[in-house]
Scaffold this active site. Structure first.
Site, PDB file in Angstrom:
ATOM      1  N   ARG A 104       7.131  14.463  68.360  1.00 49.02           N
ATOM      2  CA  ARG A 104       5.793  14.536  67.752  1.00 49.02           C
ATOM      3  C   ARG A 104       5.395  13.106  67.416  1.00 49.02           C
ATOM      4  NH1 ARG A 104       3.225  18.357  63.099  1.00 49.02           N
ATOM      5  NH2 ARG A 104       3.305  19.717  64.928  1.00 49.02           N
ATOM      6  N   HIS A 131      -1.244  19.760  72.047  1.00 46.13           N
ATOM      7  CA  HIS A 131      -0.233  20.480  71.263  1.00 46.13           C
ATOM      8  C   HIS A 131       0.210  21.704  72.076  1.00 46.13           C
ATOM      9  CE1 HIS A 131       2.144  21.657  68.011  1.00 46.13           C
ATOM     10  NE2 HIS A 131       1.254  21.893  67.071  1.00 46.13           N
ATOM     11  N   GLN A 134       2.129  24.847  70.609  1.00 47.74           N
ATOM     12  CA  GLN A 134       1.239  25.728  69.857  1.00 47.74           C
ATOM     13  C   GLN A 134       0.513  26.672  70.823  1.00 47.74           C
ATOM     14  OE1 GLN A 134       0.674  25.748  66.280  1.00 47.74           O
ATOM     15  NE2 GLN A 134      -0.139  27.692  66.979  1.00 47.74           N
ATOM     16  N   ASP A 226      -8.970  25.333  63.350  1.00 46.82           N
ATOM     17  CA  ASP A 226      -7.916  24.385  62.960  1.00 46.82           C
ATOM     18  C   ASP A 226      -8.477  23.545  61.822  1.00 46.82           C
ATOM     19  OD1 ASP A 226      -5.675  22.752  62.904  1.00 46.82           O
ATOM     20  OD2 ASP A 226      -6.228  21.616  64.699  1.00 46.82           O
ATOM     21  N   CYS A 267      -3.748  27.591  63.725  1.00 52.54           N
ATOM     22  CA  CYS A 267      -2.412  27.038  63.998  1.00 52.54           C
ATOM     23  C   CYS A 267      -1.689  26.656  62.714  1.00 52.54           C
ATOM     24  CB  CYS A 267      -2.515  25.847  64.938  1.00 52.54           C
ATOM     25  SG  CYS A 267      -3.588  24.558  64.322  1.00 52.54           S
ATOM     26  N   ARG A 295       5.963  30.633  67.162  1.00 53.42           N
ATOM     27  CA  ARG A 295       6.391  29.270  67.528  1.00 53.42           C
ATOM     28  C   ARG A 295       7.893  29.284  67.835  1.00 53.42           C
ATOM     29  NH1 ARG A 295       3.433  24.912  65.920  1.00 53.42           N
ATOM     30  NH2 ARG A 295       4.871  23.885  67.365  1.00 53.42           N
TER      31      ARG A 295
HETATM   32  N1   CP Z   1       0.860  24.133  63.731  1.00 47.71           N
HETATM   33  C1   CP Z   1       1.741  23.123  63.541  1.00 47.71           C
HETATM   34  O1   CP Z   1       2.050  22.365  64.447  1.00 47.71           O
HETATM   35  O2   CP Z   1       2.256  23.058  62.286  1.00 47.71           O
HETATM   36  P1   CP Z   1       3.094  21.837  61.714  1.00 47.71           P
HETATM   37  O3   CP Z   1       2.184  20.623  61.711  1.00 47.71           O
HETATM   38  O4   CP Z   1       3.496  22.259  60.329  1.00 47.71           O
HETATM   39  O5   CP Z   1       4.272  21.609  62.595  1.00 47.71           O
END
Ligand code: CP
Length: 312
Positions: A104, A131, A134, A226, A267, A295
């Site tokens: 990430r 992403h 997701q 989001d 998300c 997830r």
């Molecule tokens: N939706 C998501 O990626 O959550 P986090 O940022 O908590 O990993």
């Protein structure tokens, strides 16, 4: 050939369907896959905060019998990347130690660079552009709740960000039309939009952008939103909240879908009172916590496929 998930462009429609079937199987019978990553290690590099992604990967790798190494990219206990070690050298070194890399970070180029210079699967756990993990969990959730993704209309409301970009790629390869409802000043990245449109044509679906929120949600099977302020945009929060206020998901807006069985997705993390109100987050439409749980299952399926324990 080493397979990666840099974006959803790395999976075609058949591979996406296979992954979703495996995610359902993993969810139904987790014990069957308990040795899938036996003896394997996965490096997880996080340059940004995370609750769902980090925990679901760490727990998922453990449940598959593997070892998860949760690493930060900088700081006192972080990797040397934070002090300037190149992506090239990091990729070469990690490939000697671990069997996959989850990252990430900010720039998509870091994900592409790790995949180019390393020799193990690289999984994008969120960049400024995409992403994809997701998106996979979202497809699994939609299939569970609506029975199928095929022929459904997904409407994303908010800024045209990384989640919107991944939905623009996820939906079409599962047979869905995707509409991004956003203010004109917060449209999706033009290059991603063009790629998503060309890609959707291949799968016989469409991706559209609509600035009128009522027109966007008409006929929606899925209404998705989001946070209005992504990580790194905190200084701009006031301006973004003002521009995006008409896109807030309320019961009145859900009624404008014209469908009794439409669902609401997010998300997470959510900012209740901004992009969505409590009555929707906790209401009959909401599948947000199933979505969060998926997830885990979708990423376990992804790891099994990319790391060779299961085949596409
Ligand atoms: N939706 C998501 O990626 O959550 P986090 O940022 O908590 O990993």
């Amino acid at each position: 050939m080493t397979r990666h998930l840099r974006s959803l462009l790395d999976l075609d429609a058949d591979e996406t369907a296979r992954l979703l079937d495996l995610a359902d199987a993993v969810k139904a019978e987790p014990a069957k896959y308990a040795k899938g990553l036996d003896g394997k290690s996965v490096a997880m590099i996080f340059a940004k905060q995370s609750t769902r992604t980090r925990i679901s990967f760490e727990v998922g790798i453990h449940q598959l019998g593997g070892q998860a190494l949760a690493l930060s990219s900088s700081g006192g206990t972080g990797m040397q990347m934070g002090r300037g070690e190149t992506v090239h050298d990091t990729a070469k070194v990690l490939s000697r130690f671990v069997h996959a890399i989850v990252i990430r970070t900010y720039g998509q180029a870091q994900v592409e660079g790790l995949a180019e210079h390393g020799s193990v699967p690289v999984i994008n756990a969120l960049t400024d552009l995409y992403h994809p993990c997701q998106g996979l969990a979202d497809l699994q959730t939609i299939r569970e709740r609506l029975g199928t993704t095929k022929g459904k209309k997904l409407v994303y409301l908010g800024a045209g960000n990384n989640v919107a970009h991944s939905l623009m790629l996820a939906g079409p390869r599962a047979g869905m039309d995707v509409v991004v409802g956003c203010p004109d000043s917060l449209r999706p990245n033009q290059a991603v939009l063009e790629k998503a449109r060309a890609d959707a044509t291949k799968w016989g679906t469409r991706v559209a952008v609509e600035t009128d929120v009522d027109a966007a949600v008409k006929g929606a099977d899925v209404v998705y939103t989001d946070t209005w302020v992504s990580m790194g945009e905190e200084e701009e929060a006031k301006r973004l909240i003002e521009i995006l206020r008409p896109f807030s998901v309320t019961p009145e807006l859900m009624a404008k879908t014209g469908k009794d069985d439409s669902i609401f997705m997010h998300c997470l993390p959510a900012h209740r009172g901004d992009e969505v109100v409590d009555a929707v987050m906790d209401g009959k439409w909401s599948v947000v916590f199933d979505q969060a749980e998926n997830r885990l299952h979708a990423q376990k399926a992804l790891l099994l496929l990319l790391m060779g324990a299961e085949s596409f």
